[in-house]
Design an enzyme around this catalytic site. Structure first.
Site, PDB file in Angstrom:
ATOM      1  N   LYS A  20       0.852  -1.195   0.000  1.00 30.23           N
ATOM      2  CA  LYS A  20       0.000   0.000   0.000  1.00 30.23           C
ATOM      3  C   LYS A  20       0.887   1.244   0.000  1.00 30.23           C
ATOM      4  CE  LYS A  20      -2.010   2.779   3.022  1.00 30.23           C
ATOM      5  NZ  LYS A  20      -2.050   4.032   2.269  1.00 30.23           N
ATOM      6  N   GLY A  77       7.267   4.831   8.009  1.00 28.92           N
ATOM      7  CA  GLY A  77       6.399   5.994   8.180  1.00 28.92           C
ATOM      8  C   GLY A  77       6.609   6.600   9.547  1.00 28.92           C
ATOM      9  N   GLY A 124       3.661   3.588  13.411  1.00 29.72           N
ATOM     10  CA  GLY A 124       4.480   2.399  13.675  1.00 29.72           C
ATOM     11  C   GLY A 124       4.098   1.750  14.996  1.00 29.72           C
ATOM     12  N   GLU A 126      10.410   0.952  10.167  1.00 27.52           N
ATOM     13  CA  GLU A 126      11.417   1.997   9.933  1.00 27.52           C
ATOM     14  C   GLU A 126      10.695   3.325  10.125  1.00 27.52           C
ATOM     15  OE1 GLU A 126      13.125   4.828   8.594  1.00 27.52           O
ATOM     16  OE2 GLU A 126      13.141   4.016   6.558  1.00 27.52           O
ATOM     17  N   CYS A 186      13.691  10.593   6.602  1.00 26.29           N
ATOM     18  CA  CYS A 186      13.694  10.126   8.000  1.00 26.29           C
ATOM     19  C   CYS A 186      15.075  10.238   8.619  1.00 26.29           C
ATOM     20  CB  CYS A 186      13.174   8.703   8.075  1.00 26.29           C
ATOM     21  SG  CYS A 186      13.911   7.622   6.855  1.00 26.29           S
ATOM     22  N   GLU A 190      10.577  15.636  15.072  1.00 27.24           N
ATOM     23  CA  GLU A 190      10.893  15.457  13.658  1.00 27.24           C
ATOM     24  C   GLU A 190      10.070  16.473  12.858  1.00 27.24           C
ATOM     25  OE1 GLU A 190       9.510  11.829  11.607  1.00 27.24           O
ATOM     26  OE2 GLU A 190      11.523  11.690  10.771  1.00 27.24           O
TER      27      GLU A 190
HETATM   28  P1  NDP Z   1       2.099   8.098   8.181  1.00 24.62           P
HETATM   29  O1  NDP Z   1       2.914   7.268   9.114  1.00 24.62           O
HETATM   30  O2  NDP Z   1       0.699   8.391   8.565  1.00 24.62           O
HETATM   31  O3  NDP Z   1       2.057   7.431   6.716  1.00 24.62           O
HETATM   32  C1  NDP Z   1       2.907   6.422   6.266  1.00 24.62           C
HETATM   33  C2  NDP Z   1       2.097   5.305   5.603  1.00 24.62           C
HETATM   34  O4  NDP Z   1       1.268   4.671   6.581  1.00 24.62           O
HETATM   35  C3  NDP Z   1       1.149   5.779   4.520  1.00 24.62           C
HETATM   36  O5  NDP Z   1       1.024   4.784   3.521  1.00 24.62           O
HETATM   37  C4  NDP Z   1      -0.151   5.919   5.278  1.00 24.62           C
HETATM   38  O6  NDP Z   1      -1.296   5.868   4.454  1.00 24.62           O
HETATM   39  C5  NDP Z   1      -0.104   4.707   6.175  1.00 24.62           C
HETATM   40  N1  NDP Z   1      -0.938   4.790   7.356  1.00 24.62           N
HETATM   41  C6  NDP Z   1      -1.483   5.888   7.932  1.00 24.62           C
HETATM   42  N2  NDP Z   1      -2.192   5.539   9.022  1.00 24.62           N
HETATM   43  C7  NDP Z   1      -2.115   4.190   9.124  1.00 24.62           C
HETATM   44  C8  NDP Z   1      -2.638   3.237  10.029  1.00 24.62           C
HETATM   45  N3  NDP Z   1      -3.399   3.601  11.062  1.00 24.62           N
HETATM   46  N4  NDP Z   1      -2.363   1.929   9.842  1.00 24.62           N
HETATM   47  C9  NDP Z   1      -1.596   1.530   8.814  1.00 24.62           C
HETATM   48  N5  NDP Z   1      -1.076   2.391   7.910  1.00 24.62           N
HETATM   49  C10 NDP Z   1      -1.317   3.703   8.063  1.00 24.62           C
HETATM   50  O7  NDP Z   1       2.868   9.448   7.928  1.00 24.62           O
HETATM   51  P2  NDP Z   1       2.223  10.860   7.505  1.00 24.62           P
HETATM   52  O8  NDP Z   1       2.075  10.836   6.057  1.00 24.62           O
HETATM   53  O9  NDP Z   1       0.995  11.179   8.300  1.00 24.62           O
HETATM   54  O10 NDP Z   1       3.343  11.866   7.991  1.00 24.62           O
HETATM   55  C11 NDP Z   1       3.327  12.344   9.338  1.00 24.62           C
HETATM   56  C12 NDP Z   1       4.727  12.506   9.855  1.00 24.62           C
HETATM   57  O11 NDP Z   1       5.360  11.230   9.900  1.00 24.62           O
HETATM   58  C13 NDP Z   1       5.623  13.344   8.979  1.00 24.62           C
HETATM   59  O12 NDP Z   1       5.478  14.688   9.248  1.00 24.62           O
HETATM   60  C14 NDP Z   1       6.970  12.829   9.353  1.00 24.62           C
HETATM   61  O13 NDP Z   1       7.429  13.464  10.531  1.00 24.62           O
HETATM   62  C15 NDP Z   1       6.737  11.360   9.649  1.00 24.62           C
HETATM   63  N6  NDP Z   1       7.064  10.492   8.506  1.00 24.62           N
HETATM   64  C16 NDP Z   1       8.183   9.738   8.607  1.00 24.62           C
HETATM   65  C17 NDP Z   1       8.554   8.947   7.535  1.00 24.62           C
HETATM   66  C18 NDP Z   1       9.780   8.122   7.587  1.00 24.62           C
HETATM   67  O14 NDP Z   1      10.281   7.734   6.538  1.00 24.62           O
HETATM   68  N7  NDP Z   1      10.267   7.797   8.743  1.00 24.62           N
HETATM   69  C19 NDP Z   1       7.792   8.906   6.294  1.00 24.62           C
HETATM   70  C20 NDP Z   1       6.580   9.680   6.306  1.00 24.62           C
HETATM   71  C21 NDP Z   1       6.278  10.455   7.386  1.00 24.62           C
HETATM   72  P3  NDP Z   1      -1.963   7.240   3.932  1.00 24.62           P
HETATM   73  O15 NDP Z   1      -0.936   7.929   3.120  1.00 24.62           O
HETATM   74  O16 NDP Z   1      -3.110   6.730   3.148  1.00 24.62           O
HETATM   75  O17 NDP Z   1      -2.349   8.008   5.167  1.00 24.62           O
END
Ligand code: NDP
Length: 510
Positions: free
Chosen positions: A209, A261, A266, A283, A317, A414
């Site tokens: 996804k 994410g 996580g 991660e 990240c 972050e």
């Molecule tokens: P999320 O953790 O929400 O998104 C990452 C992925 O997880 C997306 O595919 C998202 O889907 C999905 N997701 C969201 N909610 C759920 C859930 N409850 N269960 C399973 N999967 C889920 O990150 P955000 O996009 O909201 O970003 C928020 C903050 O997270 C950023 O500002 C940043 O600080 C951090 N971040 C860190 C990342 C990293 O690489 N470590 C990457 C992205 C964000 P969908 O897009 O449909 O919501």
């Protein structure tokens, strides 16, 4: 390349993006536009779910619109998966695992991975342009980093597919089954490759996804899967909001969960799958320390600092978002850093001269603005170059904070944007203590000419990856992952392969 002396033009000043610091006259040159061609790109108006090598609408049929963050124009509609669609995708992957993929010898799986890698290389221009259109990252980064590295991951793991017994001597490596993979928006294609390549090499099938703002290159990749003649059901891609991600990872027929994410999501996933026996890698976020000692070559360090935090708009990240400078070189370093910051070109991601593109979404831009305002309110001193921003799209000026203390939110949280917090130190011990004063532990950097000091710092800094005299370098052979709130498990290298295998049985079956 045409260079024009910049006239006394006033930059766009929008709320939350006001500029402080250098005046326009200190930014002397303007580059002529160098837009990447887009006429070779073909995008569908609507993308269905990719299940069993077929694109089909969700059931019931529902879509959402994906936009270009640099223009706010729609790119395409994509399917909004339902719970039943998740079940269909996992069942299809499970059947492909049982009937085909788990039965193929490693050398046959390797052929498919090599084929995918080569097709990605052949279609690299298309991937790069679409990745920049959808994510907002500069074309020079998607062209030179994201796409080549994504192909390299498939090449690398293709090499392991028929050598699992050699990779784990005295073990009997077994594939796990269906892997559920949820990826973020900052490196859409690269994260897909980090997840899918080792999973397939190890003999698993996948349901992936992508993030809702950046699914388009995943659907281009689905087309590559068909072109490579991968057996139906080995790779499945579904789109939908976070709840669909949760449905996927908690599905009872999923044996392995891989998530990249935010730390918040996580933790939710870790709680939801605890006790189910699923193998999990997470991660998550980071707040990396980049430590510059007074014997470091300053000009080289400046380039590393810039790359560390402004690469991909800081939406990384492992970004070097906390800069620790030894007091004796603080002033010359800050002067050089401000001068270099003022030369960064912010704007159209598809322009080959652009250094800092668009922020991925309005929501992420608002988060960056809120944290930057907290930095000002808490007393840190802000510097932003006086560059022009496009009038449409989600853009933010590269930002530098000095006078930051460790308790400031901008030093703790972050930000995931082009914002650097600068702190100082006197001794290596103080640098170590401050660098480790974070709930995260993903990456770090150290700049010094002394090899012994590099080893001391690398061992003392609690981070999964530590770069020495460089930053943000990635390679498929190197493991990547964190400690503490940055998650657990490793991706990349042989470690990343092990995350997709059951290694509990010995070579003699015990
Ligand atoms: P999320 O953790 O929400 O998104 C990452 C992925 O997880 C997306 O595919 C998202 O889907 C999905 N997701 C969201 N909610 C759920 C859930 N409850 N269960 C399973 N999967 C889920 O990150 P955000 O996009 O909201 O970003 C928020 C903050 O997270 C950023 O500002 C940043 O600080 C951090 N971040 C860190 C990342 C990293 O690489 N470590 C990457 C992205 C964000 P969908 O897009 O449909 O919501």
């Amino acid at each position: 390349m045409t260079l024009t002396k910049k006239a006394d033009r006033r930059p766009d000043r929008r709320p939350g993006t006001a500029s402080w610091g250098l005046a326009a006259r200190d930014v002397p040159w303007e580059y002529a536009p160098a837009p990447e061609a887009t006429d070779h790109i073909h995008l569908e108006p609507e993308y269905g779910l990719f299940i069993g090598n077929r694109f089909a609408p969700s059931k019931p049929r529902k879509t959402f619109t994906v936009i270009n963050p640099a223009t706010e124009e729609p790119i395409a509609k994509v399917a909004h998966a339902s719970k039943a669609d998740v079940n269909r995708a996992v069942t299809t992957a499970r059947e492909a695992y049982r009937s085909t993929w788990s039965k193929l010898p490693g050398r046959e799986r390797a052929k498919y991975l090599y084929r995918i890698a080569r097709i990605m290389q052949e279609r690299s221009r298309e991937f790069a342009v679409v990745e920049s259109m959808n994510s907002g990252k500069p074309i020079k980064e998607s062209r030179d980093v994201d796409v080549p590295l994504a192909a390299a991951h498939f090449f690398y793991y293709a090499g392991w597919a028929d050598k699992l017994d050699y990779a784990y001597p005295n073990r009997q490596p077994r594939s796990l089954g269906v892997a559920a993979q949820v990826i973020p928006w900052n490196f859409p294609l690269l994260m897909l490759a980090w997840k899918i390549a080792p999973a397939l090499a190890a003999g698993n099938t996948v349901v992936l996804k992508p993030a809702s703002t950046t699914p388009i290159t995943a659907y281009l990749f689905a087309d590559v899967v068909r072109q490579a003649d991968l057996p139906p059901g080995v790779v499945n891609i579904i789109t939908g909001p976070g709840e669909i991600g949760m449905e996927l990872v908690t599905h009872p027929d999923v044996a392995k969960v891989a998530f990249t994410g935010s730390t918040a999501v996580g933790k939710m996933i870790a709680r939801a799958v605890a006790g189910t026996g699923k193998k999990v890698t997470l991660e998550l976020g980071g707040k990396a320390a980049n430590v510059v000692f007074d014997d470091a070559p300053l000009d080289q360090a400046i380039e590393g600092i810039i790359n560390g935090i402004y690469f991909n708009q800081g939406e990384v990240c492992c970004a070097g978002s906390r800069l620790f400078v030894q007091e004796s070189v603080y002033e010359p370093l800050i002067d050089k850093l401000k001068a270099r910051l003022s030369t960064l070109r912010v704007g159209d991601p598809l322009d080959k001269n652009t250094d800092v593109g668009a922020i991925n979404s309005a929501g992420q831009l608002a988060k960056i603005q809120e944290l930057v305002e907290s930095g000002i309110a808490e007393g840190a001193e802000i510097f932003q170059p006086d560059c022009e921003l496009p009038t449409r799209g989600f853009f933010f000026r590269p930002t530098l904070f000095t006078g930051v203390s460790q308790s400031h939110r901008i030093a703790q949280e972050e930000i995931f944007g082009p914002v650097l917090s600068v702190l100082t130190f006197r001794t290596p011990e103080e640098a170590i203590e401050k660098a480790n004063n974070t709930p995260y532990g993903l990456s770090a950097g150290v700049w010094t000419e002394k090899g012994s000091r590099i080893f001391k710092m690398v061992n003392a800094m609690k981070a999964g990856v530590v770069w020495a005299n460089t930053f943000n370098r990635f390679d498929p052979t190197s493991p990547f992952g964190g400690y503490k709130e940055s998650g657990y498990g490793r991706e990349g290298g042989i470690h990343g392969l092990g995350a997709y295998l059951d290694l509990s049985s010995g070579a003699n079956g015990r």
